[in-house]
Write a protein that holds these residues in place. Structure first.
Motif, PDB file in Angstrom:
ATOM      1  N   ASP A   1      46.761  27.350  67.601  1.00  0.00           N
ATOM      2  CA  ASP A   1      47.938  26.491  67.543  1.00  0.00           C
ATOM      3  C   ASP A   1      48.162  25.898  66.152  1.00  0.00           C
ATOM      4  O   ASP A   1      49.070  25.111  65.949  1.00  0.00           O
ATOM      5  CB  ASP A   1      47.833  25.376  68.585  1.00  0.00           C
TER       6      ASP A   1
ATOM      7  N   GLU B   1      48.331  26.905  61.849  1.00  0.00           N
ATOM      8  CA  GLU B   1      48.391  27.955  60.826  1.00  0.00           C
ATOM      9  C   GLU B   1      47.512  27.557  59.648  1.00  0.00           C
ATOM     10  O   GLU B   1      47.846  26.653  58.889  1.00  0.00           O
ATOM     11  CB  GLU B   1      49.842  28.156  60.367  1.00  0.00           C
TER      12      GLU B   1
ATOM     13  N   TYR C   1      55.040  22.457  64.714  1.00  0.00           N
ATOM     14  CA  TYR C   1      54.635  23.806  65.121  1.00  0.00           C
ATOM     15  C   TYR C   1      53.308  24.227  64.491  1.00  0.00           C
ATOM     16  O   TYR C   1      53.105  25.378  64.137  1.00  0.00           O
ATOM     17  CB  TYR C   1      55.737  24.839  64.813  1.00  0.00           C
TER      18      TYR C   1
ATOM     19  N   PHE D   1      53.048  26.443  61.365  1.00  0.00           N
ATOM     20  CA  PHE D   1      53.641  27.787  61.335  1.00  0.00           C
ATOM     21  C   PHE D   1      55.096  27.669  60.899  1.00  0.00           C
ATOM     22  O   PHE D   1      55.706  26.603  60.972  1.00  0.00           O
ATOM     23  CB  PHE D   1      53.566  28.447  62.718  1.00  0.00           C
TER      24      PHE D   1
ATOM     25  N   ALA E   1      59.335  30.292  64.685  1.00  0.00           N
ATOM     26  CA  ALA E   1      59.181  29.733  66.028  1.00  0.00           C
ATOM     27  C   ALA E   1      60.448  29.908  66.851  1.00  0.00           C
ATOM     28  O   ALA E   1      60.384  30.024  68.072  1.00  0.00           O
ATOM     29  CB  ALA E   1      58.779  28.265  65.950  1.00  0.00           C
TER      30      ALA E   1
ATOM     31  N   LYS F   1      57.746  33.573  67.447  1.00  0.00           N
ATOM     32  CA  LYS F   1      56.757  34.187  66.559  1.00  0.00           C
ATOM     33  C   LYS F   1      56.052  33.116  65.733  1.00  0.00           C
ATOM     34  O   LYS F   1      56.569  32.020  65.542  1.00  0.00           O
ATOM     35  CB  LYS F   1      57.427  35.184  65.601  1.00  0.00           C
ATOM     36  N   LYS F   2      54.889  33.467  65.243  1.00  0.00           N
ATOM     37  CA  LYS F   2      54.123  32.585  64.364  1.00  0.00           C
ATOM     38  C   LYS F   2      53.903  33.307  63.047  1.00  0.00           C
ATOM     39  O   LYS F   2      53.191  34.310  62.993  1.00  0.00           O
ATOM     40  CB  LYS F   2      52.771  32.239  64.992  1.00  0.00           C
TER      41      LYS F   2
ATOM     42  N   TRP G   1      58.263  27.001  71.366  1.00  0.00           N
ATOM     43  CA  TRP G   1      56.926  26.565  70.979  1.00  0.00           C
ATOM     44  C   TRP G   1      55.971  26.368  72.161  1.00  0.00           C
ATOM     45  O   TRP G   1      54.831  26.830  72.107  1.00  0.00           O
ATOM     46  CB  TRP G   1      56.979  25.317  70.100  1.00  0.00           C
TER      47      TRP G   1
ATOM     48  N   GLU H   1      52.498  28.293  71.698  1.00  0.00           N
ATOM     49  CA  GLU H   1      51.571  27.400  70.998  1.00  0.00           C
ATOM     50  C   GLU H   1      50.125  27.868  71.050  1.00  0.00           C
ATOM     51  O   GLU H   1      49.430  27.860  70.035  1.00  0.00           O
ATOM     52  CB  GLU H   1      51.682  25.983  71.573  1.00  0.00           C
TER      53      GLU H   1
ATOM     54  N   ALA I   1      48.803  34.431  66.765  1.00  0.00           N
ATOM     55  CA  ALA I   1      49.973  35.004  66.080  1.00  0.00           C
ATOM     56  C   ALA I   1      50.021  36.517  66.220  1.00  0.00           C
ATOM     57  O   ALA I   1      51.098  37.093  66.429  1.00  0.00           O
ATOM     58  CB  ALA I   1      49.950  34.604  64.609  1.00  0.00           C
TER      59      ALA I   1
END
Length: 155
Positions: free
Chosen positions: A27, A29, A89, A92, A97, A101-102, A144, A148, A152
């Protein structure tokens, strides 16, 4: 001999403690070292309105991610209210989002909207996201919760 045992014990405890901080969850990045925001100072986005690289000298861990700061004062400010300065997010890409996508970010493309930090993959993506921020935030806020806790690479 006793000092050697104490040193080994201390090093083992520190090593185990730090290892739990190095890996943030899906969750958040972070880079391979667990650093969020591509190493940029989360507080500086708000106080200087620009991306400022943080230093490994001034760090803190929040939600499993290592945050770097350009000063001890910024680190302390973050520690007093991390929810105010943490990125939306999980750090990310905000535009990614919207598509469920991440994407990783470069730390240079950002916007503060209603007191919340949003980061994007890069300046090109940011330009597309900025065309309709309210719409994109609504889309990302819908997506999200579904993504979450998914890695990714699984999206």
């Amino acid at each position: 001999m006793k000092n050697f045992f104490n040193l080994r014990t201390i090093l083992a405890v520190v090593s185990i403690s730090l290892s739990s901080f190095v890996f943030a969850g899906v969750d958040t990045e972070t880079d391979a070292n667990g650093v969020i925001l591509a190493g940029h100072d989360a507080v500086a986005y708000f106080t200087e309105n620009k991306p400022v690289l943080g230093s490994s000298e001034f760090t803190t861990v929040h939600k499993g991610a290592i945050y770097r700061f350009s000063s001890a004062a910024n680190r302390d400010t973050f520690n007093n209210n991390p929810e105010k300065y943490e990125p939306a997010y999980g750090g990310f890409c905000a535009y990614g989002a919207t598509f469920g996508k991440k994407f990783e970010i470069d730390g240079k493309a950002f916007e503060i909207v209603d007191g919340k930090l949003y980061v994007n993959k890069n300046q090109e993506v940011y330009k597309a996201w900025k065309l309709n921020i309210p719409k994109h935030l609504m889309e990302a806020n819908t997506e999200w919760p579904e993504i979450e806790f998914i890695a990714a690479n699984e999206l």
